[in-house]
Design a protein around this motif. Structure first.
Motif, PDB file in Angstrom:
ATOM      1  N   ARG A 424       0.804  -1.230   0.000  1.00  0.00           N
ATOM      2  CA  ARG A 424       0.000   0.000   0.000  1.00  0.00           C
ATOM      3  C   ARG A 424       0.835   1.277   0.000  1.00  0.00           C
ATOM      4  N   GLY A 425       1.992   1.194  -0.649  1.00  0.00           N
ATOM      5  CA  GLY A 425       2.837   2.377  -0.762  1.00  0.00           C
ATOM      6  C   GLY A 425       4.131   2.219  -0.016  1.00  0.00           C
ATOM      7  N   SER A 426       5.248   2.296  -0.744  1.00  0.00           N
ATOM      8  CA  SER A 426       6.560   2.074  -0.134  1.00  0.00           C
ATOM      9  C   SER A 426       7.564   3.101  -0.631  1.00  0.00           C
ATOM     10  N   LEU A 427       8.619   3.270   0.159  1.00  0.00           N
ATOM     11  CA  LEU A 427       9.692   4.174  -0.230  1.00  0.00           C
ATOM     12  C   LEU A 427      10.505   3.597  -1.373  1.00  0.00           C
ATOM     13  N   VAL A 428      10.730   2.273  -1.348  1.00  0.00           N
ATOM     14  CA  VAL A 428      11.622   1.680  -2.337  1.00  0.00           C
ATOM     15  C   VAL A 428      11.335   0.203  -2.524  1.00  0.00           C
ATOM     16  N   ALA A 429      11.506  -0.249  -3.766  1.00  0.00           N
ATOM     17  CA  ALA A 429      11.559  -1.677  -4.074  1.00  0.00           C
ATOM     18  C   ALA A 429      12.806  -1.898  -4.906  1.00  0.00           C
ATOM     19  N   SER A 430      13.539  -2.968  -4.615  1.00  0.00           N
ATOM     20  CA  SER A 430      14.687  -3.320  -5.449  1.00  0.00           C
ATOM     21  C   SER A 430      14.377  -4.635  -6.151  1.00  0.00           C
ATOM     22  N   VAL A 431      14.767  -4.714  -7.424  1.00  0.00           N
ATOM     23  CA  VAL A 431      14.461  -5.872  -8.256  1.00  0.00           C
ATOM     24  C   VAL A 431      15.772  -6.453  -8.778  1.00  0.00           C
ATOM     25  N   TYR A 432      15.925  -7.758  -8.637  1.00  0.00           N
ATOM     26  CA  TYR A 432      17.164  -8.438  -9.033  1.00  0.00           C
ATOM     27  C   TYR A 432      16.831  -9.376 -10.182  1.00  0.00           C
ATOM     28  N   SER A 433      17.071  -8.875 -11.392  1.00  0.00           N
ATOM     29  CA  SER A 433      16.695  -9.634 -12.577  1.00  0.00           C
ATOM     30  C   SER A 433      17.307  -9.016 -13.833  1.00  0.00           C
ATOM     31  N   GLY A 434      17.613  -9.891 -14.793  1.00  0.00           N
ATOM     32  CA  GLY A 434      18.035  -9.433 -16.117  1.00  0.00           C
ATOM     33  C   GLY A 434      17.030  -9.824 -17.173  1.00  0.00           C
ATOM     34  N   ASP A 435      15.866 -10.299 -16.735  1.00  0.00           N
ATOM     35  CA  ASP A 435      14.814 -10.755 -17.634  1.00  0.00           C
ATOM     36  C   ASP A 435      14.000  -9.546 -18.089  1.00  0.00           C
ATOM     37  N   THR A 436      14.210  -9.108 -19.332  1.00  0.00           N
ATOM     38  CA  THR A 436      13.580  -7.880 -19.810  1.00  0.00           C
ATOM     39  C   THR A 436      12.054  -7.992 -19.876  1.00  0.00           C
TER      40      THR A 436
END
Length: 525
Positions: A424-436
């Motif tokens: 419901r709303g966040s400061l940050v998300a980090s994503v670890y992926s090279g899958d376009t």
């Protein structure tokens, strides 16, 4: 020793015994703070009438030079600040550097940015607008510095950076600053203000501080002031509805709770660069400042086929982290800042355990290194595992402000998106992926509920700036439960301390007003 407040151009000691600030490792009382007897209304008015005009008499470039001088003072006192952070916050060397060096870095960033605005005193936005058949009557939009005061009610976790990341753009804009630091760790903030005031860098009234209770502070804010708050969503809600804030339409900026996510893509299999980068960052976020960061990773979203392997990998790294007295060699994780914060963390952890299993931590017999468990405020780093996805409740709603994170398995991309948005709303998300294909679907689908999305793949590698590291040139803030606020982002932060207006008149008048203005397009830098 009782810390003095700096108001109406003088140091004023609060009445009474005050509130004790303690060492979270030993329980030793260090100093006390009190705001009793301080005339807050007078202090705010002094800042408006004395500090504000003096600041605005200078140019952006001159105010940037003031920020540079502040950075030099803080750099010279760095060792003293590290000692206070150790004693009052239980900070390891790395924790203290994250806060104190981050503050200095942010100030220097605004020194560089401010120079680009040159000798201007306000901002011009866009081209003139024709308002008549000839050029005799036109309109020009301007951004004018506010004539009020910037009131900062700060959180306990960043007594250095939390002050200067807010103060740098406010002072650069020409708006005086009034700080009410969180009581448990107010010592470092107060010492920094004391050192800057003694150095005579800023005009009188440009920098004020009150330590202890906020008391009637919000009763005295006005229509030209800004209130910036970092803390709990419950407190933020009370501030938004404060009668004086509502009656005067006071500009308010909030950074509140945030259940931030780290998301592994389907290609982040064990042995891949993306998998290893995620493990490293998760452990770092759980341990730096003992997880006491608004931006820390709280939920770790992983494909169901990888989630158990990820849990094992993270748990293995956590097992090698020494937890205890930061004064002891090899200690990586220090305490929470107080026994009250420890109790709150234990309460939240108990809720999470209702729907999670414990992968690592949670040992009832846990003993910190060189510290007494019954006197100190330690929380053992704890990794949980949840297989309930969206059916879980506490995992998506409860932010344990400490070294606690939960792995949540997801079935497919749509499920990962839904779980990330469930925060419901966040400061940050980090994503670890090279899958376009995965990134092309996920990132746009979660962006409106996140202030920042950091994507890390093998090509980026270790060059990323960190999930929880707020860069002064990038936006900090988040929508929804994260508060809906915006800070930093380079010169964009100055918009908070300016008011847009349009002046309608003849070309000679508009030309005269424009001579003293920098291009507002620079705020995009």
């Amino acid at each position: 020793m009782k810390l003095a407040n700096h108001v109406y151009g003088q140091w004023v000691e609060g009445a009474g015994e005050g509130i004790a600030l303690t060492d979270p490792v030993t329980g030793e009382v260090l100093v006390s703070v009190s705001s009793e007897g301080v005339d807050v209304a007078r202090a705010l008015e002094f800042a408006r009438r004395t500090g504000g005009p003096a600041l605005r008499a200078s140019t952006y470039e001159a105010r940037a030079a003031m920020l540079g001088a502040i950075a030099e003072v803080l750099t010279a006192k760095r060792a003293e600040y590290f000692d206070i952070a150790l004693r009052n916050s239980g900070s390891t060397e790395a924790d203290a550097a994250f806060d104190i060096d981050g503050a200095i870095f942010t100030l220097k960033s605004y020194v560089r940015a401010g120079k680009s605005l040159g000798g201007a005193r306000h901002l011009k936005e866009g081209a003139r607008v024709a308002l008549a058949k000839t050029d005799v009557f036109q309109g020009q939009h301007f951004l004018m510095p506010l004539t009020g005061v910037a009131v900062f009610i700060n959180a306990f976790n960043f007594p250095a950076w939390g002050l200067w990341e807010k103060a740098a753009p406010a002072l650069l804009a020409g708006v005086p600053v009034f700080i009410k630091p969180a009581t448990p760790t107010a010592w470092l903030t107060q010492r920094m203000v004391e050192d800057v005031v003694k150095a005579g860098i800023l005009p009188q009234g440009a920098l004020s501080i009150v330590c202890g209770s906020a008391r009637d502070l919000l009763d005295h804010v006005g229509e030209c002031d800004v209130v910036s708050f970092t803390g709990s969503a419950d407190t933020a809600a009370r501030m938004r509805t404060h009668p004086q804030v509502v009656a005067n339409s006071v500009r308010i900026n909030i950074e509140a709770d945030s259940v931030n996510s780290a998301i592994l893509g389907p290609d982040a299999q064990p042995g891949s660069a993306e998998f290893d980068l995620a493990v490293k960052e998760i452990v770092r976020e759980m341990t730096i400042k003992a997880g006491q960061k608004c931006t820390a990773i709280r939920r770790i979203l992983a494909p169901s086929g990888v989630s158990r392997a990820l849990a094992d990998a993270v748990a293995g790294k956590l097992a090698g982290c020494k937890v205890g007295n930061p004064r002891s060699e090899g200690v990586r994780v220090g305490p929470l800042v107080s026994r009250a914060q420890q109790a709150a963390a234990f309460e939240g952890l108990a809720k999470l355990r209702e729907e999670c299993e414990t992968v690592f931590g949670g040992d009832p017999d846990f003993e910190p290194v060189d510290a007494c468990a019954s006197m100190s405020a330690f929380v053992q780093p704890t990794l949980l595992y949840c297989d309930k996805g969206l059916a879980a409740r506490h995992v998506h709603d409860v932010e344990v402000f400490g070294p606690v994170a939960t792995i949540v398995q997801y079935a497919d991309t749509a499920d990962a998106i839904a779980i990330a948005r469930r925060g419901r709303g966040s400061l940050v998300a980090s994503v670890y992926s090279g899958d376009t294909a995965f990134l092309g679907e996920l990132v746009p689908a979660i962006a409106d509920l996140h202030g920042r999305v950091m994507v890390v793949d093998a090509a980026v590698g270790a060059n990323h700036t960190g999930h929880g590291n707020v860069m002064p040139t990038c936006l900090h803030g988040g929508p929804g439960r994260a508060g809906g606020g915006e800070e930093l982002g380079g010169l964009r932060a100055l918009a908070m301390y300016h008011r847009r207006c349009v002046v309608q008149g003849g070309p000679a008048l508009l030309e005269a007003l424009s001579r003293d203005a920098a291009d507002a397009a620079l705020l995009g830098n």
